[in-house]
Design a protein around this motif. Structure first.
Motif, PDB file in Angstrom:
ATOM      1  N   VAL A 114      -2.837   6.178 -12.970  1.00 51.90           N
ATOM      2  CA  VAL A 114      -2.005   5.686 -11.857  1.00 51.90           C
ATOM      3  C   VAL A 114      -1.873   4.172 -11.943  1.00 51.90           C
ATOM      4  CG1 VAL A 114      -1.884   5.382  -9.354  1.00 51.90           C
ATOM      5  CG2 VAL A 114      -2.509   7.609 -10.296  1.00 51.90           C
ATOM      6  N   ARG A 115      -2.981   3.506 -12.271  1.00 51.43           N
ATOM      7  CA  ARG A 115      -2.948   2.035 -12.370  1.00 51.43           C
ATOM      8  C   ARG A 115      -1.920   1.576 -13.393  1.00 51.43           C
ATOM      9  NH1 ARG A 115      -4.061  -2.258 -15.118  1.00 51.43           N
ATOM     10  NH2 ARG A 115      -4.576  -1.012 -16.959  1.00 51.43           N
ATOM     11  N   GLN A 116      -1.919   2.205 -14.549  1.00 53.28           N
ATOM     12  CA  GLN A 116      -0.990   1.812 -15.606  1.00 53.28           C
ATOM     13  C   GLN A 116       0.455   2.013 -15.166  1.00 53.28           C
ATOM     14  OE1 GLN A 116      -2.042   3.799 -19.255  1.00 53.28           O
ATOM     15  NE2 GLN A 116      -4.120   2.967 -19.299  1.00 53.28           N
ATOM     16  N   GLU A 117       0.721   3.135 -14.512  1.00 50.11           N
ATOM     17  CA  GLU A 117       2.091   3.403 -14.066  1.00 50.11           C
ATOM     18  C   GLU A 117       2.497   2.446 -12.952  1.00 50.11           C
ATOM     19  OE1 GLU A 117       4.844   7.188 -12.664  1.00 50.11           O
ATOM     20  OE2 GLU A 117       3.013   7.467 -13.828  1.00 50.11           O
ATOM     21  N   ALA A 118       1.563   2.165 -12.030  1.00 46.29           N
ATOM     22  CA  ALA A 118       1.867   1.286 -10.895  1.00 46.29           C
ATOM     23  C   ALA A 118       2.116  -0.153 -11.351  1.00 46.29           C
ATOM     24  CB  ALA A 118       0.721   1.325  -9.889  1.00 46.29           C
ATOM     25  N   VAL A 119       1.282  -0.643 -12.267  1.00 46.83           N
ATOM     26  CA  VAL A 119       1.445  -2.021 -12.744  1.00 46.83           C
ATOM     27  C   VAL A 119       2.787  -2.191 -13.452  1.00 46.83           C
ATOM     28  CG1 VAL A 119       0.577  -3.742 -14.371  1.00 46.83           C
ATOM     29  CG2 VAL A 119      -1.006  -2.561 -12.844  1.00 46.83           C
ATOM     30  N   GLU A 152      -5.284   9.543  -2.147  1.00 44.35           N
ATOM     31  CA  GLU A 152      -6.250   8.949  -1.215  1.00 44.35           C
ATOM     32  C   GLU A 152      -7.585   9.688  -1.211  1.00 44.35           C
ATOM     33  OE1 GLU A 152      -3.872  11.719   1.565  1.00 44.35           O
ATOM     34  OE2 GLU A 152      -3.639  10.668  -0.331  1.00 44.35           O
ATOM     35  N   GLU A 153      -7.598  10.917  -1.763  1.00 47.83           N
ATOM     36  CA  GLU A 153      -8.846  11.692  -1.807  1.00 47.83           C
ATOM     37  C   GLU A 153      -9.666  11.412  -3.063  1.00 47.83           C
ATOM     38  OE1 GLU A 153      -7.745  15.755  -1.322  1.00 47.83           O
ATOM     39  OE2 GLU A 153      -6.996  15.477   0.727  1.00 47.83           O
ATOM     40  N   LEU A 154      -9.109  10.659  -3.990  1.00 46.11           N
ATOM     41  CA  LEU A 154      -9.846  10.316  -5.204  1.00 46.11           C
ATOM     42  C   LEU A 154     -10.896   9.244  -4.907  1.00 46.11           C
ATOM     43  CD1 LEU A 154      -6.887  10.152  -7.763  1.00 46.11           C
ATOM     44  CD2 LEU A 154      -8.528  12.022  -7.459  1.00 46.11           C
ATOM     45  N   ASP A 155     -12.000   9.299  -5.627  1.00 46.04           N
ATOM     46  CA  ASP A 155     -13.099   8.352  -5.447  1.00 46.04           C
ATOM     47  C   ASP A 155     -13.260   7.537  -6.726  1.00 46.04           C
ATOM     48  OD1 ASP A 155     -15.420   6.970  -5.025  1.00 46.04           O
ATOM     49  OD2 ASP A 155     -16.676   8.737  -4.639  1.00 46.04           O
ATOM     50  N   GLU A 156     -13.037   6.237  -6.621  1.00 43.86           N
ATOM     51  CA  GLU A 156     -13.098   5.400  -7.827  1.00 43.86           C
ATOM     52  C   GLU A 156     -14.503   5.321  -8.418  1.00 43.86           C
ATOM     53  OE1 GLU A 156     -12.173   2.374  -4.401  1.00 43.86           O
ATOM     54  OE2 GLU A 156     -11.665   4.445  -4.890  1.00 43.86           O
ATOM     55  N   LEU A 166      -3.701  -0.734  -6.434  1.00 42.24           N
ATOM     56  CA  LEU A 166      -4.722  -0.585  -5.396  1.00 42.24           C
ATOM     57  C   LEU A 166      -5.511   0.690  -5.658  1.00 42.24           C
ATOM     58  CD1 LEU A 166      -2.693  -1.442  -2.167  1.00 42.24           C
ATOM     59  CD2 LEU A 166      -4.796  -2.587  -2.860  1.00 42.24           C
ATOM     60  N   ASN A 167      -6.827   0.627  -5.501  1.00 43.05           N
ATOM     61  CA  ASN A 167      -7.634   1.832  -5.577  1.00 43.05           C
ATOM     62  C   ASN A 167      -7.436   2.682  -4.316  1.00 43.05           C
ATOM     63  OD1 ASN A 167      -8.904   1.538  -8.120  1.00 43.05           O
ATOM     64  ND2 ASN A 167     -10.348   0.042  -7.253  1.00 43.05           N
ATOM     65  N   PRO A 168      -7.773   3.972  -4.370  1.00 42.07           N
ATOM     66  CA  PRO A 168      -7.579   4.843  -3.192  1.00 42.07           C
ATOM     67  C   PRO A 168      -8.238   4.309  -1.926  1.00 42.07           C
ATOM     68  CG  PRO A 168      -8.069   6.167  -5.118  1.00 42.07           C
ATOM     69  CD  PRO A 168      -8.243   4.743  -5.537  1.00 42.07           C
ATOM     70  N   SER A 169      -9.458   3.790  -2.041  1.00 37.67           N
ATOM     71  CA  SER A 169     -10.175   3.301  -0.857  1.00 37.67           C
ATOM     72  C   SER A 169      -9.565   2.028  -0.286  1.00 37.67           C
ATOM     73  CB  SER A 169     -11.645   3.047  -1.200  1.00 37.67           C
ATOM     74  OG  SER A 169     -11.760   1.998  -2.156  1.00 37.67           O
ATOM     75  N   GLN A 170      -8.663   1.394  -1.030  1.00 34.26           N
ATOM     76  CA  GLN A 170      -8.072   0.133  -0.591  1.00 34.26           C
ATOM     77  C   GLN A 170      -6.719   0.311   0.083  1.00 34.26           C
ATOM     78  OE1 GLN A 170      -8.232  -1.808  -4.495  1.00 34.26           O
ATOM     79  NE2 GLN A 170      -9.856  -3.166  -3.731  1.00 34.26           N
ATOM     80  N   LEU A 171      -6.240   1.532   0.170  1.00 35.18           N
ATOM     81  CA  LEU A 171      -4.955   1.781   0.826  1.00 35.18           C
ATOM     82  C   LEU A 171      -5.024   1.410   2.303  1.00 35.18           C
ATOM     83  CD1 LEU A 171      -4.113   5.256  -0.737  1.00 35.18           C
ATOM     84  CD2 LEU A 171      -3.055   3.070  -1.318  1.00 35.18           C
ATOM     85  N   SER A 189       0.825  -1.207   0.000  1.00 40.39           N
ATOM     86  CA  SER A 189       0.000   0.000   0.000  1.00 40.39           C
ATOM     87  C   SER A 189       0.862   1.262   0.000  1.00 40.39           C
ATOM     88  CB  SER A 189      -0.914  -0.009   1.233  1.00 40.39           C
ATOM     89  OG  SER A 189      -1.641   1.198   1.337  1.00 40.39           O
ATOM     90  N   GLU A 190       1.888   1.281   0.838  1.00 40.60           N
ATOM     91  CA  GLU A 190       2.735   2.472   0.922  1.00 40.60           C
ATOM     92  C   GLU A 190       3.575   2.652  -0.337  1.00 40.60           C
ATOM     93  OE1 GLU A 190       4.849   2.944   4.569  1.00 40.60           O
ATOM     94  OE2 GLU A 190       3.047   2.680   5.795  1.00 40.60           O
ATOM     95  N   ARG A 191       4.010   1.541  -0.948  1.00 40.21           N
ATOM     96  CA  ARG A 191       4.744   1.641  -2.207  1.00 40.21           C
ATOM     97  C   ARG A 191       3.846   2.215  -3.304  1.00 40.21           C
ATOM     98  NH1 ARG A 191       8.731  -2.027  -3.555  1.00 40.21           N
ATOM     99  NH2 ARG A 191       8.726  -1.001  -5.585  1.00 40.21           N
ATOM    100  N   LEU A 192       2.616   1.716  -3.356  1.00 40.29           N
ATOM    101  CA  LEU A 192       1.662   2.196  -4.364  1.00 40.29           C
ATOM    102  C   LEU A 192       1.375   3.679  -4.156  1.00 40.29           C
ATOM    103  CD1 LEU A 192      -1.597   2.765  -5.064  1.00 40.29           C
ATOM    104  CD2 LEU A 192      -0.241   1.464  -6.716  1.00 40.29           C
ATOM    105  N   TYR A 193       1.184   4.063  -2.905  1.00 43.61           N
ATOM    106  CA  TYR A 193       0.874   5.465  -2.605  1.00 43.61           C
ATOM    107  C   TYR A 193       2.026   6.373  -3.027  1.00 43.61           C
ATOM    108  CZ  TYR A 193      -0.373   9.676  -0.024  1.00 43.61           C
ATOM    109  OH  TYR A 193      -0.683  10.971   0.308  1.00 43.61           O
TER     110      TYR A 193
END
Length: 517
Positions: free
Chosen positions: A78-83, A62-66, A90-95, A43-47
C-alpha cells in the motif's frame, strides 16, 4: 454535491474556528484549523487508495497492524502505491478515523504526542521520493506543544481533541464529490481568515473577483495552458483561479517568501486535486533569489505587495531580468522590479496580468525610464485597467491591472479601461459584482472605445504624454453638471422668504394671545 451541501460544508468547517476563537488570534489558529483539515483530507485520500488496492482480497486497511509481521508486506505494498499516486503514506494506526476512535473510546486519551509524530511521519514518508519538495516541512506551523494552544500539556491535549471531535462529525465525501468542492471550501476558510486578519491578509490572499479578472485575462481565448506562474503566490488562490477558466493547466509554478503562507499554498494545491507532479511551489525572496531561472510561462498572474522595499543594488544591472532596461526600480518601490521579473519569465506568446498601485502608471525618474522601455522598445503593454478603491485587504487605495504580451495582436494601440466606478459598496471593503467583471473582460476582448469607460490609445498619443499612463489622461469620466437657472432659483428664494415672513407673523400673533409678547 449541490450548492446547498457545499454551503453546509463550508459552514461546518467555519464553525470549528469558533472553538479556538478567543484562545488565540485568528492568524494563529488559522494554521491549526487548516492543518487539521488537511490532515483529515490526506488520511481519507490514503484510505481510499488503500481500500481500492485491497478490495479484491476483502481486507480492511484500518484493521491491519503495522507491528504484525503478517501484515507488514501488505502495508508496504500500500505504501508503494500511495507514494506513487499521492506522494505520501500513513500507517493504519495513523489514519484520522483511528485517532478519532481512540478519543471517543477513552476520554482521558493523551494524543498530541502521537499526532505530532504522525505529522512528522507524513513528511518523512516522502523523503527520497519525487514528492519530497512538495511535502517537506508542510506541517511545521502545527506545533502542538505550543503555549498558544494552552498553558499545560493537558490543556493543549484537550484543545486538540476538541478539534478532532468536531472534524470527525464532517463527512468530506472524498469518493463522491469533485476535488474542487473541498478545495473551494478550504479556500472559503482562507478567505474568511483574510477578512478577519485585515491588513495582514494582503500577504496571502487576493480578493476573489480580482483573482477572477486576472485569471480570465490570461486565459482569454484559450482552453489549455502549458504553464501558469505566480511570482508572489501567497496561498496559491490566483494559480488555482486560472485553472477554473481553462480545461487543463499543464503545470503550476509559484514562489512565496513567507514560510507559513508557502505551506498554505502547497496544501491548497493538494486539496484542489493538483497532483504533486504538476505543481512546483518554492519558498524564497523572488527578487533576490528566484527559484525558477529557466521558466518561460504561458500565463503569469501576480498581486505583489505594493511599493515594497528591496535591495536595488547596481550589481543587479548584470541580472538578465533587469539589465535590458539600464535602470532599476527605486529601493522603496519594487513594483516595477516585479514586472521586470515577470516579463523575463513570460513566454513569447504568453500573457501576464499584474495588480499595481496607481503610482506605477505615472511616477518619473527610473520608473518612468522602465515604463518607457516596456512600451517603446518592447511594445509589451497591452492594457491598463483601473479598479475601484478599497477592494484589497490592508489598503484602501485604488489599484490597476496591467496586461502584458510580448507578441501583441494589436501592436499599435494600448487599451485603457476605467472600471473605478463599477462596484458594490461594502461595510469594510468594496466588492466587484459579476457584471462588473464581465464588463471588464468583454471590453478587453472587443478592444472598443466606450464613452466614459474605455479608450483605445495609439502609441503615438502615449509618446506625446511622455509615457504617462495615468488613466484620466485617456478615459474622460467628467460628468457635466446640470445648468442652473438663476432666475428660477431667485424667484423660488423670494417665494420662500415670503412664506417665512408669513409664518413669523403668525407666530407673533400666537405669542401675543398667550401673553408672551
Amino acid at each position: 454535491m449541490s450548492e446547498e451541501q457545499k454551503r453546509r460544508l463550508q459552514a461546518q468547517l467555519w464553525s470549528i474556528c469558533n472553538y479556538l476563537r478567543g484562545k488565540m488570534s485568528g492568524d494563529e489558529f488559522r494554521d491549526y484549523i487548516l492543518g487539521f483539515i488537511f490532515f483529515k483530507f490526506l488520511s481519507e485520500r490514503l484510505y481510499a487508495i488503500a481500500q481500492n488496492a485491497l478490495e479484491a482480497d476483502g481486507i480492511q486497511y484500518e484493521e491491519l497492524d503495522e507491528n504484525n509481521p503478517d501484515h507488514k508486506e501488505i502495508i508496504e505494498a500500500v505504501r508503494q502505491e500511495a507514494v506513487d499516486a499521492l506522494g505520501y503514506h500513513l500507517n493504519p494506526s495513523q489514519l484520522f478515523d483511528q485517532i478519532a476512535r481512540k478519543i471517543k473510546a477513552d476520554k482521558d486519551a493523551f494524543v498530541i504526542g502521537d499526532i505530532q509524530q504522525l505529522l512528522s511521519d507524513i513528511e518523512n514518508s516522502t523523503r527520497g521520493e519525487e514528492s519530497e519538495d512538495e511535502f517537506i516541512h508542510l506541517f511545521e506551523d502545527m506545533d502542538l506543544n505550543s503555549s498558544k494552544l494552552g498553558k499545560t500539556p493537558d490543556q493543549r491535549n484537550e484543545v486538540v481533541k476538541g478539534i478532532i471531535r468536531q472534524l470527525d462529525e464532517i463527512d468530506f465525501q472524498i469518493n463522491e464529490i469533485e476535488a474542487d468542492v473541498l478545495g473551494d471550501s478550504y479556500e472559503y476558510l482562507i478567505s474568511n481568515f483574510a477578512s478577519d486578519a485585515g491588513k495582514k491578509a494582503g500577504e496571502f490572499y487576493t480578493p476573489q473577483k480580482v483573482s477572477e479578472i486576472l485569471a480570465r485575462v490570461v486565459s482569454l481565448g484559450k482552453t489549455e495552458l502549458k504553464s501558469v506562474y505566480d511570482p508572489t503566490c501567497g496561498s496559491g488562490s490566483l494559480l488555482l483561479r486560472v485553472a477554473k477558466h481553462v480545461k487543463k493547466v499543464g503545470r503550476f509554478y509559484g514562489q512565496e517568501f513567507n514560510r507559513t503562507t508557502y505551506n498554505l499554498a502547497r496544501m491548497n494545491m493538494i486539496l484542489h486535486g493538483v497532483h504533486y507532479k504538476h505543481f512546483d511551489i518554492k519558498q524564497d525572496d523572488t527578487l533576490e533569489r528566484p527559484q525558477h531561472p529557466d521558466l518561460k510561462a504561458e500565463a503569469i498572474v501576480a498581486n505583489p505587495p505594493f511599493s515594497l522595499n528591496w535591495d536595488a543594488n547596481d550589481l543587479k544591472l548584470s541580472d538578465d531580468r533587469f539589465s535590458p532596461y539600464g535602470k532599476l526600480a527605486p529601493k522603496t518601490k519594487a513594483d516595477l522590479a516585479f514586472i521586470q521579473h515577470m516579463l523575463h519569465h513570460l513566454d513569447d506568446k504568453g500573457v501576464a496580468a499584474v495588480v499595481v498601485p496607481h503610482g506605477v502608471l505615472f511616477r518619473g525618474s527610473s520608473e518612468g525610464h522602465i515604463r518607457e522601455h516596456i512600451i517603446r522598445e518592447m511594445n509589451a503593454l497591452d492594457a491598463v485597467i483601473g479598479l475601484p478603491a478599497n477592494l484589497f485587504f490592508g489598503t484602501g487605495i485604488p489599484a490597476a491591472i496591467l496586461v502584458f504580451k510580448k507578441c501583441r495582436e494589436d501592436s499599435e494601440n494600448i487599451l485603457f479601461i476605467d472600471a473605478s466606478r463599477d462596484f458594490e459598496p461594502g461595510k469594510n471593503q468594496n466588492n466587484l459584482r459579476p457584471q462588473d467583471v464581465d464588463k471588464i473582460i468583454d471590453t478587453l476582448a472587443s478592444r472598443k472605445t466606450t464613452e466614459k469607460y474605455s479608450y483605445l490609445a495609439p502609441l503615438s498619443e502615449i509618446a506625446e504624454n511622455e509615457y504617462n499612463l495615468n488613466i484620466p489622461r485617456y478615459v474622460d469620466t467628467f460628468e457635466e453638471e446640470e445648468e442652473i437657472d438663476l432666475m428660477a432659483v431667485n424667484a423660488e428664494r423670494v417665494e420662500i422668504e415670503k412664506e417665512i415672513a408669513e409664518l413669523n407673523a403668525k407666530m407673533q400673533g400666537y405669542l401675543k394671545e398667550l401673553g408672551y409678547a
